[in-house]
Design a protein around this motif. Sequence first.
Motif, PDB file in Angstrom:
ATOM      1  N   PRO A  19       0.741  -1.137   0.102  1.00 32.60           N
ATOM      2  CA  PRO A  19       0.172   0.024   0.045  1.00 32.60           C
ATOM      3  C   PRO A  19       0.710   1.136   0.060  1.00 32.60           C
ATOM      4  CG  PRO A  19      -0.182  -0.905   2.110  1.00 32.60           C
ATOM      5  CD  PRO A  19       0.683  -1.868   1.335  1.00 32.60           C
ATOM      6  N   CYS A  20       0.388   2.427  -0.489  1.00 27.79           N
ATOM      7  CA  CYS A  20       0.801   3.569  -0.701  1.00 27.79           C
ATOM      8  C   CYS A  20      -0.015   4.462  -1.004  1.00 27.79           C
ATOM      9  CB  CYS A  20       1.969   3.635  -1.651  1.00 27.79           C
ATOM     10  SG  CYS A  20       2.946   5.184  -1.946  1.00 27.79           S
ATOM     11  N   SER A  21      -0.077   5.579  -0.179  1.00 29.77           N
ATOM     12  CA  SER A  21      -1.011   6.820  -0.579  1.00 29.77           C
ATOM     13  C   SER A  21      -0.257   8.004  -0.511  1.00 29.77           C
ATOM     14  CB  SER A  21      -2.333   6.546   0.375  1.00 29.77           C
ATOM     15  OG  SER A  21      -2.044   6.685   1.760  1.00 29.77           O
ATOM     16  N   TYR A  22      -0.780   9.068  -0.814  1.00 31.55           N
ATOM     17  CA  TYR A  22      -0.245  10.351  -0.826  1.00 31.55           C
ATOM     18  C   TYR A  22      -1.339  11.566  -0.524  1.00 31.55           C
ATOM     19  CZ  TYR A  22      -1.387  10.430  -5.844  1.00 31.55           C
ATOM     20  OH  TYR A  22      -1.990  10.216  -6.856  1.00 31.55           O
ATOM     21  N   THR A  23      -0.930  12.582  -0.211  1.00 32.36           N
ATOM     22  CA  THR A  23      -1.860  14.028   0.204  1.00 32.36           C
ATOM     23  C   THR A  23      -2.571  14.343  -1.058  1.00 32.36           C
ATOM     24  OG1 THR A  23       0.110  14.679   1.669  1.00 32.36           O
ATOM     25  CG2 THR A  23      -1.670  16.269   1.092  1.00 32.36           C
ATOM     26  N   CYS A  24      -3.662  14.553  -0.669  1.00 39.62           N
ATOM     27  CA  CYS A  24      -4.842  14.814  -1.861  1.00 39.62           C
ATOM     28  C   CYS A  24      -5.139  16.346  -1.985  1.00 39.62           C
ATOM     29  CB  CYS A  24      -5.936  14.332  -1.865  1.00 39.62           C
ATOM     30  SG  CYS A  24      -5.999  12.549  -2.737  1.00 39.62           S
ATOM     31  N   THR A  25      -4.258  17.204  -1.257  1.00 39.05           N
ATOM     32  CA  THR A  25      -4.925  18.705  -1.187  1.00 39.05           C
ATOM     33  C   THR A  25      -4.261  19.574  -2.003  1.00 39.05           C
ATOM     34  OG1 THR A  25      -3.270  18.932   0.341  1.00 39.05           O
ATOM     35  CG2 THR A  25      -5.320  18.628   1.264  1.00 39.05           C
ATOM     36  N   ILE A  26      -3.337  18.943  -3.062  1.00 41.89           N
ATOM     37  CA  ILE A  26      -2.712  19.974  -4.046  1.00 41.89           C
ATOM     38  C   ILE A  26      -3.682  20.059  -5.226  1.00 41.89           C
ATOM     39  CG2 ILE A  26      -0.779  20.097  -5.653  1.00 41.89           C
ATOM     40  CD1 ILE A  26       0.788  18.372  -3.631  1.00 41.89           C
ATOM     41  N   SER A  27      -4.032  21.186  -5.685  1.00 41.83           N
ATOM     42  CA  SER A  27      -5.059  21.519  -6.569  1.00 41.83           C
ATOM     43  C   SER A  27      -3.966  21.794  -8.025  1.00 41.83           C
ATOM     44  CB  SER A  27      -5.827  22.714  -6.354  1.00 41.83           C
ATOM     45  OG  SER A  27      -5.175  23.870  -6.197  1.00 41.83           O
ATOM     46  N   GLY A  28      -4.799  21.554  -9.238  1.00 49.46           N
ATOM     47  CA  GLY A  28      -4.335  21.909 -10.409  1.00 49.46           C
ATOM     48  C   GLY A  28      -3.265  20.794 -11.116  1.00 49.46           C
ATOM     49  N   SER A  68      -6.848   9.267  -8.749  1.00 51.90           N
ATOM     50  CA  SER A  68      -8.118  10.299  -8.554  1.00 51.90           C
ATOM     51  C   SER A  68      -8.367  10.325  -6.944  1.00 51.90           C
ATOM     52  CB  SER A  68      -9.403   9.852  -9.245  1.00 51.90           C
ATOM     53  OG  SER A  68      -9.878   8.555  -8.995  1.00 51.90           O
ATOM     54  N   LYS A  69      -7.946   9.042  -6.209  1.00 49.24           N
ATOM     55  CA  LYS A  69      -8.059   9.075  -4.948  1.00 49.24           C
ATOM     56  C   LYS A  69      -6.806   9.131  -4.234  1.00 49.24           C
ATOM     57  CE  LYS A  69     -12.418   6.365  -5.389  1.00 49.24           C
ATOM     58  NZ  LYS A  69     -12.896   4.988  -5.303  1.00 49.24           N
ATOM     59  N   CYS A  70      -5.621   9.340  -4.820  1.00 50.76           N
ATOM     60  CA  CYS A  70      -4.374   9.554  -4.329  1.00 50.76           C
ATOM     61  C   CYS A  70      -3.890   8.282  -3.759  1.00 50.76           C
ATOM     62  CB  CYS A  70      -4.450  10.857  -3.175  1.00 50.76           C
ATOM     63  SG  CYS A  70      -4.842  12.272  -3.922  1.00 50.76           S
ATOM     64  N   ASP A  71      -4.232   7.177  -4.454  1.00 49.78           N
ATOM     65  CA  ASP A  71      -3.605   5.856  -3.911  1.00 49.78           C
ATOM     66  C   ASP A  71      -2.814   5.394  -4.886  1.00 49.78           C
ATOM     67  OD1 ASP A  71      -3.299   3.283  -3.042  1.00 49.78           O
ATOM     68  OD2 ASP A  71      -5.544   2.803  -3.361  1.00 49.78           O
ATOM     69  N   ALA A  72      -1.525   4.994  -4.649  1.00 48.74           N
ATOM     70  CA  ALA A  72      -0.521   4.469  -5.349  1.00 48.74           C
ATOM     71  C   ALA A  72      -0.177   3.159  -5.264  1.00 48.74           C
ATOM     72  CB  ALA A  72       0.776   5.335  -5.294  1.00 48.74           C
ATOM     73  N   SER A  73      -0.974   2.253  -4.701  1.00 44.28           N
ATOM     74  CA  SER A  73      -0.747   0.770  -4.187  1.00 44.28           C
ATOM     75  C   SER A  73      -0.643  -0.127  -5.388  1.00 44.28           C
ATOM     76  CB  SER A  73      -1.725   0.330  -3.478  1.00 44.28           C
ATOM     77  OG  SER A  73      -1.897   1.232  -2.268  1.00 44.28           O
ATOM     78  N   ILE A  74       0.239  -1.160  -5.152  1.00 44.44           N
ATOM     79  CA  ILE A  74       0.424  -2.391  -6.246  1.00 44.44           C
ATOM     80  C   ILE A  74       0.380  -3.504  -5.556  1.00 44.44           C
ATOM     81  CG2 ILE A  74       2.114  -0.833  -7.656  1.00 44.44           C
ATOM     82  CD1 ILE A  74       4.036  -2.516  -6.553  1.00 44.44           C
ATOM     83  N   THR A  75      -0.080  -4.783  -6.385  1.00 47.79           N
ATOM     84  CA  THR A  75       0.195  -5.785  -5.844  1.00 47.79           C
ATOM     85  C   THR A  75       1.096  -6.773  -6.357  1.00 47.79           C
ATOM     86  OG1 THR A  75      -1.489  -6.883  -7.310  1.00 47.79           O
ATOM     87  CG2 THR A  75      -2.181  -5.922  -4.981  1.00 47.79           C
TER      88      THR A  75
END
Length: 409
Positions: A19-28, A68-75
């Motif tokens: 699993p890997c997620s990241y901040t979603c508050t950056i616009s543009g 689109s949901k700031c999710d960068a996970s892989i299996t």
Amino acid sequence: MVVTPEKVNAVAGSKILLPCSYTCTISGVTHTLVEWFRMMDGREEERIYKFPNGDEWPLHATWMGDVSKCDASITVSDIKTNDSGRYRCEVTVYPQKKHDIGYLQLNVNSPSEFAVVTPDKMDAMAGTTFLLPCSYTCTISGVTHTLVEWLRIIDGREERIYQFSEGESSHWPLHATSVGNVSKCDASINVSDIQTHDSGRYRCEVSVYPQNKQDIGYLQLIVHPRTDLAVVTTDAKDTTVGSTALLPCSYTCNITGIRHTLVEWFRTIDGHDEKVYKTTHRKSLRPLQVTWVGNDSTCDASITISNIQTHDAGRYRCEVTIYRHDKPTMEDIGYLQLNVPNEPEPRDATPTPTPTPAPAPVAGIVLGVIAALLVVAVVVGFYCWKKRQSQAREPEVPPQEMQPMNPIG
């Protein structure tokens, strides 16, 4: 900011979620680049996956994220013990060119070692009771105490939602109930009335004592809103031979723009599906006496089956398809097990005694005596009747006339 767990444990031969997620508050943001690397035995890092190219390197990695949901996970499929090592998730967003890295330690255990196993990803429907499965290796002997803890990670924070220790359970923000069994190495829980804000990453921690062994399993839970179609049936239905059984089925009623709703009922026999009802026909499609008792206006898709027989037992499924105006078609399925015992249950608890027939010789003697008496009665009756008839036919003797007396005599 990129967020990854510090450690992930896996069992050799399985498929594991990194699993890997990241901040979603950056616009543009117009473009997102995700890269995964691993470092093994102190050697240089090698890239194992890149998004959006989707290239695969030494590991068989599959993209499970959603930018689109700031999710960068892989299996990673068919993980091996030699795949243990330090992994890193790098995310870069453009045109801002902002960049961050998250590190993760992957430990791959052999199946004979202590290991906790959970599914990578699960989907649930808001408002339902949902099972979060978790199991662990049962090959360790001499265990006297087992501690199970469930935690969830929301907005970068961890909170404990359940703990099981020595038969005692505790409840935290979620209404969780233990459905596992430590004697069978099952640490699963049920979460009631789950909501969309409960979506997130969950982890199951199991520790066994006195060996003091511990492992963790991670699970990504996605809770969909009730606007999606959901079909609901009972798990099982018990009925009796000759009765009429109701097979209940309902579905979500708050869907807009419906053009047409199709309901189909199937039964699985010997591994084959057999359609038993379809709303467009409004009649039974096989010898089963099926009657529609549903109502489209109340989102009821129930049917009844009359004169149930033992061979009607089996697994039934209710399929609902909703066709909408200028929107994608929605479909969902509910399953129901129909159980029919071999014999109907007795209506009266006190059975009526059945008279025992007389033995054949005794019955013959009784019949013989009755026949003899009937013959005697007929003979006597006939004799009496003949006598009365003969008396009726015998003429009356007229009285003799009086002769004049002879004066001389």
